[in-house]
Design an enzyme around this catalytic site. Structure first.
Site, mmCIF file in Angstrom:
data_model
loop_
_atom_site.group_PDB
_atom_site.id
_atom_site.type_symbol
_atom_site.label_atom_id
_atom_site.label_comp_id
_atom_site.label_asym_id
_atom_site.label_seq_id
_atom_site.Cartn_x
_atom_site.Cartn_y
_atom_site.Cartn_z
ATOM 1 C CB ILE A 106 49.430 44.895 23.397
ATOM 2 C CG1 ILE A 106 50.742 45.191 22.663
ATOM 3 C CG2 ILE A 106 49.654 43.883 24.502
ATOM 4 C CD1 ILE A 106 51.830 45.735 23.564
ATOM 5 C CB SER A 107 45.077 47.825 21.538
ATOM 6 O OG SER A 107 44.195 46.720 21.553
#
Length: 205
Positions: free
Chosen positions: A8-9
């Site tokens: 996930i960013s």
């Protein structure tokens, strides 16, 4: 050992979609970083590499290709590394595997991954080109003033910040300010500034 790899960013992002079937795997490794970071420079990527060196991994499952990276060359190099080690990568969303059951390279998957990677890169480059064109047009029309007296940076420097670019990309996709704020961890005032500049540039195109 069958590993589930997720990415996930941002810290606040959720990876529920990527870990729906986590119980089916021997181990889950999660990275919280930008997709622009090369795979083996990520904390999770480094752990996987160490496990491979100890012959602990036989298969890696990823929800979708862009979890490995956003740069086609890096994605292909990462896949090539796994292939040479005889480790198959299974991409759930695309429904493809990098190796056949007999351990040979799957040429169809390589072609599909290359095409998807090229399309993704073209989309990102197009967004950057449109942004640059908008700035150029705004400058030509005297609308884009750049650095304002008393400020520390020009609008161009501001718009070229990685997080600001990411926010613009999310806004162009139709996401709401609150969503963009959570995804980028930027202050709401910064998001408001981004929206104004982005709207100004889009109107000048």
């Amino acid at each position: 050992m069958n590993i589930l790899y997720t990415r996930i960013s941002t810290i606040e992002q959720k990876n529920n979609r990527q870990v729906q079937n986590a119980k089916e795997f021997d181990y889950v490794i999660e990275d919280k970083c930008s997709g622009a970071t090369p795979f083996f420079e990520r904390d999770g990527g480094k752990r996987i590499k160490k496990m491979i060196a100890k012959s602990q991994i036989t298969k890696v499952t990823v929800h979708q290709i862009d979890r490995l990276g956003r740069n086609l060359l890096d994605i292909l190099n990462t896949i090539d590394f796994f292939n040479k080690k005889g480790i198959c990568i299974n991409f759930i969303q695309q429904g493809i595997k990098t190796l056949n059951d007999d351990g040979t390279e799957n040429p169809i998957s390589k072609m599909i991954i290359s095409v998807l990677g090229v399309v993704a890169e073209m989309e990102r480059n197009l967004i950057r080109e449109r942004q640059a064109e908008g700035i150029a047009i705004a400058k030509a029309n005297g609308v884009y003033k750049g650095r304002v007296l008393g400020t520390k940076e020009s609008n161009l420097d501001f718009l070229n910040k990685p997080k600001v670019k990411l926010a613009i990309e999310f806004l162009n996709r139709g996401k709401k300010s609150v969503e963009v704020q959570k995804l980028t961890l930027l202050h709401r005032n910064t998001i408001t500034k981004i929206k104004k500049l982005n709207k100004l540039l889009n109107n000048e195109k």
